[in-house]
Scaffold this active site. Sequence first.
Site, PDB file in Angstrom:
ATOM      1  N   GLN A 131      41.347  44.986  38.901  1.00 55.90           N
ATOM      2  CA  GLN A 131      40.936  46.203  39.605  1.00 55.90           C
ATOM      3  C   GLN A 131      40.632  47.351  38.628  1.00 55.90           C
ATOM      4  OE1 GLN A 131      44.431  45.613  42.782  1.00 55.90           O
ATOM      5  NE2 GLN A 131      43.170  47.395  43.212  1.00 55.90           N
ATOM      6  N   ASP A 191      41.674  41.599  42.350  1.00 62.29           N
ATOM      7  CA  ASP A 191      42.463  40.362  42.210  1.00 62.29           C
ATOM      8  C   ASP A 191      43.672  40.318  43.141  1.00 62.29           C
ATOM      9  OD1 ASP A 191      43.795  42.278  40.677  1.00 62.29           O
ATOM     10  OD2 ASP A 191      43.791  41.100  38.840  1.00 62.29           O
TER      11      ASP A 191
HETATM   12  O1  LIG Z   1      45.641  47.575  38.242  1.00 57.58           O
HETATM   13  C1  LIG Z   1      46.087  46.646  38.889  1.00 57.58           C
HETATM   14  C2  LIG Z   1      46.468  46.819  40.320  1.00 57.58           C
HETATM   15  O2  LIG Z   1      46.321  48.129  40.786  1.00 57.58           O
HETATM   16  C3  LIG Z   1      46.244  45.313  38.235  1.00 57.58           C
HETATM   17  O3  LIG Z   1      46.945  44.410  39.029  1.00 57.58           O
HETATM   18  C4  LIG Z   1      44.889  44.779  37.813  1.00 57.58           C
HETATM   19  O4  LIG Z   1      44.176  44.377  38.971  1.00 57.58           O
HETATM   20  C5  LIG Z   1      45.001  43.729  36.732  1.00 57.58           C
HETATM   21  O5  LIG Z   1      45.431  42.504  37.169  1.00 57.58           O
HETATM   22  P1  LIG Z   1      45.859  41.239  36.275  1.00 57.58           P
HETATM   23  O6  LIG Z   1      44.872  41.041  35.200  1.00 57.58           O
HETATM   24  O7  LIG Z   1      47.248  41.450  35.816  1.00 57.58           O
HETATM   25  O8  LIG Z   1      45.799  40.118  37.283  1.00 57.58           O
END
Ligand SMILES: O=C(CO)[C@@H](O)[C@H](O)COP(=O)(O)O
Length: 470
Positions: free
Chosen positions: A82, A237
């Site tokens: 995100q 995600d």
């Molecule tokens: O910033 C957030 C949620 O707000 C994170 O959850 C990102 O979406 C990154 O996700 P991963 O790479 O850890 O799956």
Amino acid sequence: MAGDRQGQVVLGVDSSTQSTKVLAVDAGTGEVLARGQAPHTVSTGAARETDPEVWWTALQDALGQIGRYAQEAAAISVGGQQHGLVVLDGQGRPLRPAMLWNDVRSAPQVEALVERHGAQEWADRFGSVPSASFTVSKWEWLRAHEPETAAAARAVRLPHDFLTERLSGAAVTDRGDASGTGWWASRTGAYDEDMLAEVGLDPKLLPAVLGPGEAAGQVREGAGVRPGALVGAGTGDNAAAALGLGLTPGQPVLSLGTSGTVYAVSRQRPTDATGTVAGFAAADGGWLPLACTLNCTLAVDKVAALLGRGREEVEPGGSVAFLPFLDGERTPNLPYASGLLTGLRHDTTAGQILQGAYDGAVYALLAALDLVLAVDGEDSAQPILLIGGGAKGVAWRETVRRLSGRPVQVPAASELVALGAAVQAAALLTGEAPAAIAASWNTAQGPLHDPLPRDEATLERLAAALPLAG
Ligand SMILES: O=C(CO)[C@@H](O)[C@H](O)COP(=O)(O)O
Ligand SMILES: Nc1ncnc2c1ncn2[C@@H]1O[C@H](COP(=O)(O)OP(=O)(O)O)[C@@H](O)[C@H]1O
């Protein structure tokens, strides 16, 4: 309906911080037919950046690993990390590397944004009090530090939008990922033109926000997937994993990956003015109250490496309190923090220090869980669903059990983000609700671990150390 999916192949993509993963899934049964994975490079130091071309190359690489299924696919959807800020020229080429969700250089810009409007207004209007992760703060950083790049931007995208557009040619996003920008108002369900004017961003540079179940278009020639396959709207995600699990209100999820996240789906629109809970939209039309930490698996792995230990070589007992805020922290909101270790004694062992790092990472997430569940008022003491790369680890699982006092269920299906994207793709084939597809695929099934008595002494030590971490 499931019969309409029988024998068809769908692809789900997870373009996360560290890598791209692709699953080829039998749309009728949910069986994973093939998987591919390719790493990303993320800059170190103060910045956390990745060239979006790296995501595209990694996607092509991962698609190459699933063999014939890429050319047999009926539909594909992309779940992505995100918040990241992607700025493109008129030909869709990145003007600079993407600033990622865990890049906290924009902390001063977000402080100014929150001060200008007040936390309550942010929560009421946008559903979230933004942190340095949010896209709007990164855009403000870009305007302040690289004004020529901001002025040259002809398109502004999120990571998953960038890939969806490369696949389909359509400039679109979805409400799930749009809700993490800080310029999409959850109150109205649309871009907030006043905020865009305030930060000098022309709405024409932004992708159209598709509704749940809408398709972006079809795969174009030369994109590595069967031309003509349907392309879903994609989503962030965490929202993709929620689709993948077929979540219902009151079911808490704890995801252990590069980020740590704790979330649930909700029928109520979240408006937490404390800033702990982000009021994201869910990809199926509901809401996704979520708290996110910056220091999770990478921070614990770093501590293990510093101690010269394997990640499972933890030891119980001792008196340390360890807040492993190596990257600054977002929950609690301490962007300038660093790691803090207290309570060392002569008899402290390296294994206890490593266990302390797990405890500190999990403590930060669990501290937000009650607030997340309070949004819908549906805390039915259901098991925590433990997902993400860390869910494969015994030390992670046992730490969550000991500090939460709740039962913990570990879905056997790994890669729930990619699986959720595959659910979204399958829903395009039949028009079914994603939750019905996830249920028919049995995605949440996995071993259930009984609750343990809550380790109050450790929780108290961590709570006492927290005021020292800022
Ligand atoms: O910033 C957030 C949620 O707000 C994170 O959850 C990102 O979406 C990154 O996700 P991963 O790479 O850890 O799956
Ligand atoms: N067997 C395992 N035990 C514990 N942790 C693991 C295991 N395998 C991978 N991990 C952790 O999972 C993390 C990656 O999680 P993942 O959810 O794939 O990341 P991302 O958030 O980038 O999608 C790695 O940083 C690693 O620490």
